[in-house]
Write a protein that holds these residues in place. Structure first.
Motif, PDB file in Angstrom:
ATOM      1  N   LEU A 170       0.336  11.812  -9.750  1.00  0.00           N
ATOM      2  CA  LEU A 170      -0.536  12.969  -9.576  1.00  0.00           C
ATOM      3  C   LEU A 170       0.271  14.266  -9.620  1.00  0.00           C
ATOM      4  CD1 LEU A 170      -3.394  13.999  -9.071  1.00  0.00           C
ATOM      5  CD2 LEU A 170      -2.972  13.725  -6.617  1.00  0.00           C
ATOM      6  N   THR A 171       1.445  14.263  -9.011  1.00  0.00           N
ATOM      7  CA  THR A 171       2.311  15.441  -9.047  1.00  0.00           C
ATOM      8  C   THR A 171       2.709  15.776 -10.475  1.00  0.00           C
ATOM      9  OG1 THR A 171       3.160  14.976  -6.843  1.00  0.00           O
ATOM     10  CG2 THR A 171       4.510  16.392  -8.243  1.00  0.00           C
ATOM     11  N   ARG A 172       3.154  14.791 -11.224  1.00  0.00           N
ATOM     12  CA  ARG A 172       3.544  15.028 -12.618  1.00  0.00           C
ATOM     13  C   ARG A 172       2.355  15.483 -13.450  1.00  0.00           C
ATOM     14  NH1 ARG A 172       8.398  14.552 -14.246  1.00  0.00           N
ATOM     15  NH2 ARG A 172       7.737  14.350 -16.397  1.00  0.00           N
ATOM     16  N   LEU A 173       1.198  14.920 -13.166  1.00  0.00           N
ATOM     17  CA  LEU A 173      -0.026  15.298 -13.878  1.00  0.00           C
ATOM     18  C   LEU A 173      -0.318  16.786 -13.670  1.00  0.00           C
ATOM     19  CD1 LEU A 173      -2.464  14.105 -15.499  1.00  0.00           C
ATOM     20  CD2 LEU A 173      -3.615  13.893 -13.307  1.00  0.00           C
ATOM     21  N   ILE A 174      -0.217  17.252 -12.455  1.00  0.00           N
ATOM     22  CA  ILE A 174      -0.530  18.646 -12.144  1.00  0.00           C
ATOM     23  C   ILE A 174       0.536  19.609 -12.662  1.00  0.00           C
ATOM     24  CG2 ILE A 174      -0.818  20.306 -10.247  1.00  0.00           C
ATOM     25  CD1 ILE A 174      -2.123  17.977  -8.660  1.00  0.00           C
ATOM     26  N   VAL A 175       1.803  19.266 -12.494  1.00  0.00           N
ATOM     27  CA  VAL A 175       2.886  20.204 -12.800  1.00  0.00           C
ATOM     28  C   VAL A 175       3.285  20.204 -14.277  1.00  0.00           C
ATOM     29  CG1 VAL A 175       5.291  20.818 -12.284  1.00  0.00           C
ATOM     30  CG2 VAL A 175       3.785  20.062 -10.458  1.00  0.00           C
ATOM     31  N   PHE A 176       3.266  19.047 -14.932  1.00  0.00           N
ATOM     32  CA  PHE A 176       3.868  18.958 -16.254  1.00  0.00           C
ATOM     33  C   PHE A 176       2.929  18.602 -17.408  1.00  0.00           C
ATOM     34  CE2 PHE A 176       7.383  17.855 -13.306  1.00  0.00           C
ATOM     35  CZ  PHE A 176       8.216  18.917 -13.592  1.00  0.00           C
ATOM     36  N   HIS A 196       7.607  21.071  -8.646  1.00  0.00           N
ATOM     37  CA  HIS A 196       7.169  19.690  -8.424  1.00  0.00           C
ATOM     38  C   HIS A 196       7.380  19.254  -6.980  1.00  0.00           C
ATOM     39  CE1 HIS A 196      11.416  19.111  -9.525  1.00  0.00           C
ATOM     40  NE2 HIS A 196      11.362  18.033  -8.769  1.00  0.00           N
ATOM     41  N   TRP A 197       8.340  19.851  -6.285  1.00  0.00           N
ATOM     42  CA  TRP A 197       8.534  19.525  -4.870  1.00  0.00           C
ATOM     43  C   TRP A 197       7.347  20.036  -4.049  1.00  0.00           C
ATOM     44  CZ3 TRP A 197      12.039  16.038  -4.363  1.00  0.00           C
ATOM     45  CH2 TRP A 197      13.178  16.047  -5.165  1.00  0.00           C
ATOM     46  N   ASP A 242       0.834  -1.207   0.000  1.00  0.00           N
ATOM     47  CA  ASP A 242       0.000   0.000   0.000  1.00  0.00           C
ATOM     48  C   ASP A 242       0.865   1.252   0.000  1.00  0.00           C
ATOM     49  OD1 ASP A 242      -2.346  -1.462  -0.049  1.00  0.00           O
ATOM     50  OD2 ASP A 242      -2.585  -1.427   2.125  1.00  0.00           O
ATOM     51  N   LEU A 243       1.976   1.218   0.720  1.00  0.00           N
ATOM     52  CA  LEU A 243       2.894   2.351   0.720  1.00  0.00           C
ATOM     53  C   LEU A 243       3.467   2.584  -0.676  1.00  0.00           C
ATOM     54  CD1 LEU A 243       4.328   4.563   2.306  1.00  0.00           C
ATOM     55  CD2 LEU A 243       6.128   2.905   2.828  1.00  0.00           C
ATOM     56  N   VAL A 244       3.831   1.523  -1.360  1.00  0.00           N
ATOM     57  CA  VAL A 244       4.343   1.646  -2.731  1.00  0.00           C
ATOM     58  C   VAL A 244       3.264   2.239  -3.640  1.00  0.00           C
ATOM     59  CG1 VAL A 244       5.144   0.338  -4.745  1.00  0.00           C
ATOM     60  CG2 VAL A 244       6.066  -0.175  -2.483  1.00  0.00           C
ATOM     61  N   ILE A 245       2.033   1.790  -3.476  1.00  0.00           N
ATOM     62  CA  ILE A 245       0.924   2.338  -4.270  1.00  0.00           C
ATOM     63  C   ILE A 245       0.762   3.829  -3.996  1.00  0.00           C
ATOM     64  CG2 ILE A 245      -1.605   2.320  -4.515  1.00  0.00           C
ATOM     65  CD1 ILE A 245      -1.420  -0.762  -4.211  1.00  0.00           C
ATOM     66  N   LEU A 246       0.817   4.217  -2.735  1.00  0.00           N
ATOM     67  CA  LEU A 246       0.682   5.631  -2.387  1.00  0.00           C
ATOM     68  C   LEU A 246       1.821   6.469  -2.960  1.00  0.00           C
ATOM     69  CD1 LEU A 246      -0.521   5.414   1.321  1.00  0.00           C
ATOM     70  CD2 LEU A 246      -1.892   5.856  -0.717  1.00  0.00           C
ATOM     71  N   ILE A 247       3.028   5.945  -2.895  1.00  0.00           N
ATOM     72  CA  ILE A 247       4.189   6.665  -3.432  1.00  0.00           C
ATOM     73  C   ILE A 247       4.041   6.865  -4.942  1.00  0.00           C
ATOM     74  CG2 ILE A 247       6.668   6.473  -3.914  1.00  0.00           C
ATOM     75  CD1 ILE A 247       6.862   5.036  -1.132  1.00  0.00           C
ATOM     76  N   LEU A 248       3.707   5.800  -5.647  1.00  0.00           N
ATOM     77  CA  LEU A 248       3.576   5.894  -7.107  1.00  0.00           C
ATOM     78  C   LEU A 248       2.383   6.760  -7.510  1.00  0.00           C
ATOM     79  CD1 LEU A 248       4.477   2.238  -8.072  1.00  0.00           C
ATOM     80  CD2 LEU A 248       5.825   4.299  -8.557  1.00  0.00           C
ATOM     81  N   ALA A 249       1.281   6.667  -6.771  1.00  0.00           N
ATOM     82  CA  ALA A 249       0.111   7.491  -7.069  1.00  0.00           C
ATOM     83  C   ALA A 249       0.435   8.970  -6.851  1.00  0.00           C
ATOM     84  CB  ALA A 249      -1.077   7.064  -6.214  1.00  0.00           C
ATOM     85  N   SER A 250       1.161   9.273  -5.791  1.00  0.00           N
ATOM     86  CA  SER A 250       1.558  10.647  -5.519  1.00  0.00           C
ATOM     87  C   SER A 250       2.504  11.166  -6.597  1.00  0.00           C
ATOM     88  CB  SER A 250       2.226  10.726  -4.150  1.00  0.00           C
ATOM     89  OG  SER A 250       2.661  12.026  -3.905  1.00  0.00           O
ATOM     90  N   TYR A 251       3.432  10.333  -7.012  1.00  0.00           N
ATOM     91  CA  TYR A 251       4.362  10.690  -8.089  1.00  0.00           C
ATOM     92  C   TYR A 251       3.597  11.044  -9.363  1.00  0.00           C
ATOM     93  CZ  TYR A 251       7.634   9.798 -11.946  1.00  0.00           C
ATOM     94  OH  TYR A 251       8.365   9.887 -13.087  1.00  0.00           O
ATOM     95  N   GLY A 274       4.202  18.162  -4.920  1.00  0.00           N
ATOM     96  CA  GLY A 274       4.369  16.802  -4.413  1.00  0.00           C
ATOM     97  C   GLY A 274       3.906  16.654  -2.976  1.00  0.00           C
ATOM     98  N   ILE A 275       4.168  17.663  -2.159  1.00  0.00           N
ATOM     99  CA  ILE A 275       3.716  17.629  -0.761  1.00  0.00           C
ATOM    100  C   ILE A 275       2.191  17.588  -0.711  1.00  0.00           C
ATOM    101  CG2 ILE A 275       3.535  19.002   1.362  1.00  0.00           C
ATOM    102  CD1 ILE A 275       6.251  17.815   1.124  1.00  0.00           C
ATOM    103  N   TRP A 276       1.543  18.486  -1.455  1.00  0.00           N
ATOM    104  CA  TRP A 276       0.083  18.562  -1.433  1.00  0.00           C
ATOM    105  C   TRP A 276      -0.550  17.347  -2.093  1.00  0.00           C
ATOM    106  CZ3 TRP A 276      -1.570  21.599   2.096  1.00  0.00           C
ATOM    107  CH2 TRP A 276      -0.819  22.708   2.453  1.00  0.00           C
ATOM    108  N   SER A 277       0.067  16.846  -3.152  1.00  0.00           N
ATOM    109  CA  SER A 277      -0.443  15.628  -3.801  1.00  0.00           C
ATOM    110  C   SER A 277      -0.354  14.445  -2.843  1.00  0.00           C
ATOM    111  CB  SER A 277       0.362  15.310  -5.063  1.00  0.00           C
ATOM    112  OG  SER A 277       0.172  16.292  -6.028  1.00  0.00           O
ATOM    113  N   SER A 278       0.753  14.354  -2.149  1.00  0.00           N
ATOM    114  CA  SER A 278       0.930  13.268  -1.184  1.00  0.00           C
ATOM    115  C   SER A 278      -0.112  13.349  -0.075  1.00  0.00           C
ATOM    116  CB  SER A 278       2.327  13.318  -0.570  1.00  0.00           C
ATOM    117  OG  SER A 278       3.299  13.128  -1.556  1.00  0.00           O
ATOM    118  N   LEU A 279      -0.358  14.542   0.406  1.00  0.00           N
ATOM    119  CA  LEU A 279      -1.379  14.724   1.435  1.00  0.00           C
ATOM    120  C   LEU A 279      -2.745  14.261   0.927  1.00  0.00           C
ATOM    121  CD1 LEU A 279      -2.317  15.832   4.197  1.00  0.00           C
ATOM    122  CD2 LEU A 279      -2.652  18.027   3.043  1.00  0.00           C
ATOM    123  N   GLY A 280      -3.098  14.667  -0.291  1.00  0.00           N
ATOM    124  CA  GLY A 280      -4.378  14.260  -0.871  1.00  0.00           C
ATOM    125  C   GLY A 280      -4.489  12.761  -1.057  1.00  0.00           C
TER     126      GLY A 280
END
Length: 114
Positions: free
Chosen positions: A19-25, A71-72, A8-17, A75-81
């Motif tokens: 989502l961050t790229r989706l928003i920023v780039f 992206h940093w 689940d942690l791996v899923i959260l890390i990859l999902a956050s990654y 990334g914080i806000w995406s991770s929180l979400g």
């Protein structure tokens, strides 16, 4: 306090990654960034394209532009979400898995040589 399996942690890390790229780039979300910043590309002396970001407005609008270009920061806000969705809205777990798979694919593709 919050128990979490390694998968689940791996899923959260990859999902956050992802989502961050989706928003920023990503182009598909440029409508989110457009009111706050504009991006242009210019060729330098070596023939490489160099990105130039111009932030729009002042105050809060300017601040959101700076935030959305970092992206940093996103990334914080995406991770929180992502973490809040995981713990408090389990209905969204399928979305998190989809983002995680897309994140893993994007990461692998960025490292693959052609």
């Amino acid at each position: 306090m919050f128990g979490i399996d390694w998968i689940d942690l791996v899923i959260l890390i990859l999902a956050s990654y992802r989502l961050t790229r989706l928003i920023v780039f990503d182009e598909i979300t440029s409508f989110i960034r457009r009111p706050f910043l504009s991006v242009s590309y210019q060729e330098n002396e070596a023939g490489q394209l160099v990105e130039s970001i111009e932030f729009k407005g002042k105050g809060l609008r300017y601040w959101f532009g700076v935030l959305l270009s970092c992206h940093w920061c996103v990334g914080i806000w995406s991770s929180l979400g992502v973490v809040l969705l995981y713990f408090y809205f389990p209905l969204f777990n399928l979305l998190l898995i989809i983002l995680a798979v897309a994140g893993a694919a994007a990461f692998i593709q960025s490292k693959a040589e052609y």
